[in-house]
Every structure is written in C-alpha cells, then in structure tokens.
Design a protein around this motif. Structure first.
Motif, short mmCIF file in Angstrom:
data_model
loop_
_atom_site.label_atom_id
_atom_site.label_comp_id
_atom_site.label_asym_id
_atom_site.label_seq_id
_atom_site.Cartn_x
_atom_site.Cartn_y
_atom_site.Cartn_z
N ALA A 86 21.44 40.86 54.82
CA ALA A 86 21.45 40.56 53.39
C ALA A 86 22.54 41.34 52.68
O ALA A 86 23.25 40.79 51.82
CB ALA A 86 20.08 40.89 52.78
N MET A 98 25.55 40.06 50.44
CA MET A 98 25.68 40.54 49.06
C MET A 98 27.10 41.05 48.80
O MET A 98 27.69 40.78 47.74
CB MET A 98 24.68 41.67 48.81
N ALA A 135 29.40 38.27 48.28
CA ALA A 135 29.17 37.60 46.99
C ALA A 135 29.42 38.52 45.80
O ALA A 135 29.32 38.07 44.65
CB ALA A 135 27.74 37.07 46.94
N LEU A 189 27.57 41.19 44.91
CA LEU A 189 26.32 41.59 44.29
C LEU A 189 26.02 43.06 44.57
O LEU A 189 26.27 43.56 45.67
CB LEU A 189 25.16 40.74 44.82
N LEU A 226 19.70 43.01 45.09
CA LEU A 226 18.83 41.83 45.01
C LEU A 226 17.54 42.25 44.35
O LEU A 226 16.97 43.30 44.68
CB LEU A 226 18.52 41.28 46.40
N GLY A 237 21.36 39.93 42.19
CA GLY A 237 21.02 38.64 42.77
C GLY A 237 19.55 38.32 42.59
O GLY A 237 18.69 39.18 42.79
N GLU A 275 22.67 36.92 38.85
CA GLU A 275 23.35 35.83 39.55
C GLU A 275 22.39 35.14 40.52
O GLU A 275 21.41 35.74 40.98
CB GLU A 275 24.55 36.38 40.33
N ASP A 276 22.68 33.90 40.85
CA ASP A 276 21.82 33.14 41.77
C ASP A 276 22.08 33.58 43.21
O ASP A 276 23.19 33.47 43.72
CB ASP A 276 22.09 31.65 41.64
N ALA A 277 21.04 34.09 43.86
CA ALA A 277 21.14 34.53 45.25
C ALA A 277 20.36 33.62 46.19
O ALA A 277 20.06 34.01 47.33
CB ALA A 277 20.64 35.96 45.37
N THR A 278 20.04 32.42 45.74
CA THR A 278 19.25 31.51 46.57
C THR A 278 19.92 31.26 47.91
O THR A 278 19.25 31.24 48.96
CB THR A 278 19.03 30.17 45.85
N ILE A 280 21.83 33.12 49.70
CA ILE A 280 21.70 34.28 50.61
C ILE A 280 20.30 34.28 51.23
O ILE A 280 20.15 34.41 52.46
CB ILE A 280 21.95 35.59 49.85
#
Length: 394
Positions: A24, A28, A31, A33, A36, A123, A152-155, A157
């Motif tokens: 993860a 991250m 991305a 991030l 999370l 995220g 932010e959208d972490a879907t 991931i």
C-alpha cells in the motif's frame, strides 16, 4: 490445498500484514499520498487483523491511518482496545465512545496532522462499492479542523491490493467453500416435499454450522412450481411440493472470509423446460471456467458465459436484468471486480471470483447457477465442489 477435514489456521502472521502495508505504501508513494484513512470493517481488518462482530452496531466510528512509512495507527473507541491489542498494531489511540460532541474527531485530527502533516494528501475510498461509515457531519468537522488537508480518492489502491489474494486468504475461502459444498451434498436429508421454505432454510443453516462454518450470514433463495422468479426475498412459509424448483444461495464465513454460491434442486420431479434451463446455466459456467485465465478481462469472461446463455432459447438470457454474471469474493460477500460487458479488469493469478450465469427461461421463471474459483497461472481452479451436470431431484 489443505485436506478437507483439516481447517487452515486462524488469523495471519504479522509478516502478511507488513507485506500488505508495504504494498500500500509503495502505491501511495506513486500516487503522492501521505496517508490512507480507513473507516470500514474490511479495510481496517485487511491492514490490522481486527476481527469482531461489533461492527454490526452503527453507534461507534472506527479509524485506521496508514502512514507513508511505518505501521498503521488505530484511532478507535476504548471498547475495542483489548481486541485491537491482540493484532499486530502497536499504536492504539482511544476515546470513550459514544461521545456526541466529539466522537474521536479531535483524536483523529491529531493523528493525521502528526502522520501526514497539516497540508498532507490523504487517501480515502470514494469509488463504487465503497462507503464512508462515519457521520458526514463528523467528516466535515475533520476537514474544518485541518483545512490544509486534501482528501484524494484511493479506491484504485485498495481495489488493486484486495482483488489479488494471498495463499493464506485463498486457503480460508477454499475451506469454507468445501464445508458448504458438503452441506449442499446432504440435501436429500435436509429438504423434502411438505416442508416449508422456512424449515428448509433453517435446516441448511444448522447443517452448515454443524460442519464448521463460523456463521451463515447470508442465505437467500426461492422455490416455485416449474421454477422460481425471486431469489432475494426472505422465505414466506410456503410449503414445498412436487414440481417445485428450490434454490439456496449462501455466503458462509470462516475466519472472516466468505464463500458465495448456490445450488438448485427439483422436488419430486422436474419438467423438460426446467431441465433445459439448468443445462444451459451449467454449460455457461463451464464456459466461464474455460475463459477465466490470466490476461483475460472480466468483460471477456462475461461474454463467454453470455454466449452460452444467448443460445439457450428464444428467451435465453435476454430476460436477464441482474447486470452481471459474477464478481470478486473474499472478506466481503461481493468484492471487485464485476463480470460485465464494461469491466475491463485483467484477471490475475490469485483473484477469487464467482461465476454466476443466470437466465429467464419462461415468463417469471429464472435459473441461476454459481461456483467459486481462484485464477491460477494455468487457468481456473474450482474452490466449490462442482454442481452435477443434471438438475438433482429430491
């Protein structure tokens, strides 16, 4: 696979959670991030091992923060501290909940500021098949307390991690699939003409529990003369009679992991239309088994099954409006992906899926069949014991 009479060990070693977290964190970093924020049961359990039925109460919120480096941090009600302490999580921050004026939001705000900075990018699962599971007003308060944070959208991931199961996860799903397959195999002793559908469902639940599942948390089905038309309503008390078709579709649990499959039975006798419909959905599942190979898409898997259904007669699958022919399976009864014409997810080794072709074969009459598989390098491996090619008659 482990022998059927030898269940896999419960829980996971710390190394498995460490590996999940590291994967993860790599995603991250890519991305951009800084952390999370996880708020739902499967997300928390995936990264911590926190397993409890207390989630059935909506009263208290629960939070887990995965930082850019290091182990996750739990921000949870005090009532869960003992259970969380038995996981691999070391940093457990608690408050007395329920607390209407501040139900953990100040504590969570402090944790996010510490782990991600007051201007960090956090995220959060925002996509399809996700939910927040905290009061929207509390989420707004969290944003007001840290105005520099960006959510932010972490879907993608979370989806990418959870769709591909480890061998230990697969072993748990395979075990519960096999246990429930055995319960379905006892159908001649469980179901009979004259029995109410309530009694049939209860007998099956008891059989599954006797054989070793932890819970029968999902059981739907239906019965009707010459076929059924509804498989999601609760049993009505209607009594089974000769010429009925009975379906039970169940999601049983072992150590927090689901099976999800159904079986069909004719009571006393089955007419030709019912037998033909059963043959079509059985052959559609065969096509799905052949198509479920690494590199294929879910859309291609759908097309393989739909192609057989479409040849099942003038009504064929044209009356099928359920929207998909199967889905992912694991800590939730239904997970990503979906077998639909629009899902271009590539199948990978380690994905656990349901194959669930269904068709309308007469006005108001449907036939649905479902198996559970894991995708391997060489193709699909059945986790359920394959249903017989001809409709069983009890």
């Amino acid at each position: 696979m482990r022998p059927r009479d030898n269940p896999p060990p419960r829980g996971f070693p710390e190394a498995e959670f460490a590996q999940r977290t590291e994967k993860a964190q790599a995603a991250m970093a890519e991305a951009g991030l800084d952390a999370l924020l996880l708020t739902t049961e499967p997300e928390l359990r995936y990264f911590s091992g926190f397993l409890t039925q207390f989630w059935q109460s909506p009263t208290r919120p629960w939070f887990l923060v995965v930082p850019a480096k290091g182990k996750p941090v739990a921000v949870i009600p005090t009532i869960g501290a003992g259970c969380m302490a038995r996981t691999w999580i070391d940093d457990i921050r608690t408050w007395s909940s329920p607390q209407p004026d501040d139900d953990g939001i100040s504590l969570l705000s402090q944790a996010l500021a510490e782990l991600a900075g007051k201007t960090g990018r956090i995220g959060l699962a925002k996509g399809k098949e996700t939910h927040l599971r905290m009061p929207l007003s509390d989420f707004e308060s969290l944003g007001w307390s840290l105005p520099g944070l960006a959510f932010e959208d972490a879907t993608a991931i979370l989806r990418g991690l959870r769709m591909v199961k480890s061998e230990r996860e697969i072993e748990k799903i395979a075990h519960v699939c096999d246990v429930v397959s055995g319960a379905f195999g006892a159908a001649p002793e469980l179901f009979a003409a004259g029995q109410s559908d309530i009694e049939a469902f209860r007998s099956f639940k008891i059989e599954c529990l006797k054989r070793g599942v932890d819970d029968v948390s999902y059981l739907v089905g239906g019965a009707g003369q010459g076929g059924y038309g509804d498989i999601i309503s609760p049993p009505s008390g209607r009594r089974l009679r000769a010429g009925d078709v009975l379906i039970l579709d169940t999601g049983c649990l072992f150590d927090g992991y689901f099976c999800d499959f159904d079986r069909n039975f004719a009571i006393g006798r089955a007419d030709d239309a019912v037998r033909r419909a059963y043959d079509v959905v059985w052959r559609a599942t065969e096509a799905g088994l052949e198509a479920a190979r690494p590199g294929a898409t879910c859309a291609e898997l759908f097309a393989a099954m739909q192609g057989v259904l479409g040849d099942g007669g003038p009504q064929g699958a044209g009356g099928n409006e359920v929207g998909r022919l199967g889905h992912g399976l694991g800590m939730q009864l239904t997970e990503w992906p979906s077998h639909t014409p629009w899902d271009r997810t590539l199948l990978e080794p380690g994905m656990v899926l349901t194959l669930e072709p269904g068709m309308t074969f007469a006005p108001g009459k449907v036939m649905v069949h479902e198996e559970n598989i894991v995708v391997r390098e060489e193709g699909a491996e059945l986790l359920t014991r394959r249903a017989p090619p001809e409709l069983p008659v009890i």
